[in-house]
Design an enzyme around this catalytic site. Structure first.
Site, PDB file in Angstrom:
ATOM      1  CG  ASP A  44      24.318 -14.781 -17.738  1.00 43.25           C
ATOM      2  OD1 ASP A  44      23.336 -15.456 -17.374  1.00 43.25           O
ATOM      3  OD2 ASP A  44      24.987 -15.043 -18.748  1.00 43.25           O
ATOM      4  CG  HIS A 245       0.606  -6.226   0.169  1.00 40.69           C
ATOM      5  ND1 HIS A 245       1.440  -5.270   0.660  1.00 40.69           N
ATOM      6  CD2 HIS A 245      -0.501  -5.564  -0.268  1.00 40.69           C
ATOM      7  CE1 HIS A 245       0.882  -4.068   0.527  1.00 40.69           C
ATOM      8  NE2 HIS A 245      -0.304  -4.221  -0.020  1.00 40.69           N
ATOM      9  CG  ASP A 262      -5.011  -5.101  -5.374  1.00 40.04           C
ATOM     10  OD1 ASP A 262      -4.832  -4.414  -6.402  1.00 40.04           O
ATOM     11  OD2 ASP A 262      -4.843  -4.656  -4.218  1.00 40.04           O
ATOM     12  CG  ASP A 273      -4.203  -0.178  -6.944  1.00 35.52           C
ATOM     13  OD1 ASP A 273      -4.469  -1.400  -6.905  1.00 35.52           O
ATOM     14  OD2 ASP A 273      -3.826   0.473  -5.944  1.00 35.52           O
ATOM     15  CG  HIS A 352      -6.386  -1.856   3.856  1.00 32.72           C
ATOM     16  ND1 HIS A 352      -7.216  -1.017   3.158  1.00 32.72           N
ATOM     17  CD2 HIS A 352      -6.881  -3.112   3.685  1.00 32.72           C
ATOM     18  CE1 HIS A 352      -8.169  -1.735   2.578  1.00 32.72           C
ATOM     19  NE2 HIS A 352      -7.995  -3.016   2.885  1.00 32.72           N
ATOM     20  CG  HIS A 356      -2.824   4.142  -2.530  1.00 34.40           C
ATOM     21  ND1 HIS A 356      -2.450   4.137  -3.851  1.00 34.40           N
ATOM     22  CD2 HIS A 356      -3.404   2.925  -2.306  1.00 34.40           C
ATOM     23  CE1 HIS A 356      -2.774   2.965  -4.391  1.00 34.40           C
ATOM     24  NE2 HIS A 356      -3.366   2.215  -3.482  1.00 34.40           N
ATOM     25  CG  HIS A 363       1.268   2.329  -2.575  1.00 33.84           C
ATOM     26  ND1 HIS A 363       1.778   1.319  -1.812  1.00 33.84           N
ATOM     27  CD2 HIS A 363       0.011   1.908  -2.912  1.00 33.84           C
ATOM     28  CE1 HIS A 363       0.893   0.337  -1.697  1.00 33.84           C
ATOM     29  NE2 HIS A 363      -0.191   0.670  -2.352  1.00 33.84           N
ATOM     30  CD  GLU A 385      -6.551   0.392  -1.806  1.00 36.47           C
ATOM     31  OE1 GLU A 385      -6.310  -0.817  -1.670  1.00 36.47           O
ATOM     32  OE2 GLU A 385      -5.754   1.192  -2.311  1.00 36.47           O
ATOM     33  CE1 TYR A 389      -9.046  -7.666   2.588  1.00 36.52           C
ATOM     34  CE2 TYR A 389      -9.179  -5.901   4.223  1.00 36.52           C
ATOM     35  CZ  TYR A 389      -9.003  -6.306   2.916  1.00 36.52           C
ATOM     36  OH  TYR A 389      -8.774  -5.372   1.933  1.00 36.52           O
ATOM     37  NE  ARG A 406      -7.501  -4.575  -1.722  1.00 37.87           N
ATOM     38  CZ  ARG A 406      -6.849  -5.636  -1.287  1.00 37.87           C
ATOM     39  NH1 ARG A 406      -7.057  -6.075  -0.050  1.00 37.87           N
ATOM     40  NH2 ARG A 406      -5.995  -6.271  -2.054  1.00 37.87           N
ATOM     41  CD  GLU A 408      -7.118  -0.628  -5.153  1.00 40.36           C
ATOM     42  OE1 GLU A 408      -6.827  -1.843  -5.188  1.00 40.36           O
ATOM     43  OE2 GLU A 408      -6.295   0.261  -4.888  1.00 40.36           O
TER      44      GLU A 408
HETATM   45  N1  GLY Z   1      -2.325  -2.980  -4.916  1.00 37.35           N
HETATM   46  C1  GLY Z   1      -1.826  -2.281  -3.817  1.00 37.35           C
HETATM   47  C2  GLY Z   1      -2.846  -1.438  -3.243  1.00 37.35           C
HETATM   48  O1  GLY Z   1      -4.010  -1.616  -3.515  1.00 37.35           O
HETATM   49  O2  GLY Z   1      -2.575  -0.536  -2.532  1.00 37.35           O
HETATM   50 MN    MN Z   2      -4.767  -2.509  -5.252  1.00 38.23          MN
HETATM   51 MN    MN Z   3      -4.486   0.460  -3.976  1.00 36.83          MN
END
Ligand code: GLY
Ligand code: MN
Ligand code: MN
Length: 439
Positions: A44, A245, A262, A273, A352, A356, A363, A385, A389, A406, A408
């Site tokens: 619950d 991720h 991240d 982000d 990637h 975005h 996103h 970003e 890798y 990365r 960003e």
């Molecule tokens: N944290 C997800 C991205 O960077 O797109």
């Molecule tokens: Mn991110």
């Molecule tokens: Mn991002």
């Protein structure tokens, strides 16, 4: 810190957005949006509730199990909100409700009804309209209500709207260009996120666990009034950084490894982000530095191209050029740069996109055009970003294996080019090392 910021959101902003929707709706139509219901986690216990972003954008109302109906008929407009009725027993157990009587005034709607009566009201309001704006498949409870309302209307020989129009393209375009208020909220989300990354840099040591650092980040978010992260924080030591991720966050940090974080705060439902990558020990090794400098160069050159009338694609093409040249120089890729770009050889190490849209959703909504070539406009907010890798089993010089990086940042497109909303978060090697070593 002002934790009352949500209560103080100017309702006029939401009302103006609904006005803009009314202007775009065809005559003799209605627009219906549901928010989410509470979701059971186990037994619950429920997940903490967060409203649907489109619904919040048009109502400023954050209770679960609500819906909004806009009706435009013979040139006249009517805004209706459906909410849970007040219930002293339920409110004693589960929290306050705005209630039907308070809703019209508090939310600047023409009328409010009990959500449990929605089918009945919908049947009356939708009769003889020609179109209904509705996004099917987002909330199953909403789909059930609308389509069984239609069924009942047909059974009772009432005329249902014969055109269903998806409202997502209209609302996504509105949300893509941010207002001054939205920019201020995103700036705050970015500021809090920057603070959290700085804290993480200061708190990182060999043998601490990834989740301890996640806790440090969450603490900083809370301290500044952001209860939630905008998405699950990624705290990835060593080669975990090569899992894009990664969210297990359960490993100890090793001396000599990099740590990729991240993480972004959600402030007043707006997302930050940020990604930063730094050495667990406080000092970059030479191969780490080489790959870091390359990632940073991709990012700084891309940022110069993220300006009005340019595009994410143009900036990414530049980043890919820099990356491919750099990987050849380091002996990670072999061959002719132009041919390698043509073959997309870099994709095994940068798999990637460059960035975005960012807003109520991390996103965020909004069309990207073909291959992300949509011209950038003033008021858009986006991430930049790039990453590199190198998996442990890659066929590359030994010293680069298992490194994931990365960087960003979040940009607002302005008349002068862009403004980096996350510039408070250090990313130059000397600045990161200095912060870590002084901690
Ligand atoms: N944290 C997800 C991205 O960077 O797109
Ligand atoms: Mn991110
Ligand atoms: Mn991002």
């Amino acid at each position: 810190m002002d934790l009352a910021y949500l209560a103080k959101m100017p309702q006029q902003e939401f009302t103006n957005r609904r006005e803009s929707v009314f202007e775009q709706m065809q005559d003799n139509s209605a627009l219906l949006i549901f928010t989410e219901t509470e979701k059971r986690r186990n037994s619950d216990s429920e997940y903490l509730f967060r409203p649907d972003s489109h619904f919040w954008y048009l109502t400023g109302f954050a209770e679960p199990k609500s819906a909004m109906l806009l009706v435009k008929k013979e040139g006249k407009t009517e805004s209706i909100i459906f909410v849970r009725k007040k219930d002293p027993l339920m409110e004693t157990w589960n929290g306050r409700r705005l209630g039907i009587e308070n809703a019209p005034n508090a939310l600047q709607f023409n009328a409010a009804f009990d959500i449990d009566d929605i089918q009945h009201i919908l049947a009356k309001k939708l009769e003889n309209l020609t179109a209904c704006y509705y996004a099917r498949g987002l909330q199953s409870w909403g789909d059930n209500i609308l389509f069984s309302t239609f069924d009942n209307m047909v059974e009772n020989r009432k005329k249902v709207p014969n055109t269903l129009i998806d409202w997502q393209p209209m609302l996504s375009e509105m949300r893509l260009i941010k207002s001054e208020l939205e920019i201020a909220l995103i700036q705050q989300a970015c500021h809090i996120s920057s603070m959290a990354h700085i804290r993480a840099m200061k708190q990182t040591r060999p043998n601490r666990y990834e989740l301890e650092i996640e806790g440090e980040i969450q603490y900083e978010f809370s301290r500044f009034g952001a209860r939630f992260p905008a998405y699950n924080s990624i705290v990835a030591g060593g080669e975990n950084a090569c899992i894009l991720h990664y969210n297990e966050n359960d490993q100890p940090l090793k001396e000599g490894d990099l740590l990729l974080i991240d993480a972004g705060a959600e402030f007043a439902y707006y997302a930050g982000d940020i990604t930063r990558t730094f050495p667990v020990s406080g000092k970059f090794s030479t191969p780490q530095k080489e790959l870091y400098d390359l990632t940073l160069k991709m990012q700084t050159e891309a940022i110069k191209l993220l300006v009005p009338n340019s595009s994410i694609k143009a900036a990414n093409d530049k980043a890919v050029q820099i990356l491919t040249e750099g990987l050849v120089e380091l002996g990670i890729l072999k061959g002719n740069v132009e041919e390698l770009i043509e073959q997309k050889a870099y994709r095994q190490f940068y798999m990637h996109g460059l960035g975005h849209w960012l807003g109520l959703d991390v996103h965020d909504v909004g069309d990207y055009g073909n291959e992300r070539d949509r011209p950038l406009q003033i008021g858009m907010v986006l991430t930049v970003e790039p990453g590199i890798y190198i998996p442990k089993d890659a066929d590359v010089p030994e010293q680069y294996k298992g490194i994931g990086i990365r960087i960003e940042d979040n940009l607002l497109i302005t008349e002068y080019g862009n403004k980096n909303l996350t510039s408070g978060c250090p990313k130059e090697i000397e600045d990161i090392e200095q912060i870590m070593q002084s901690a």
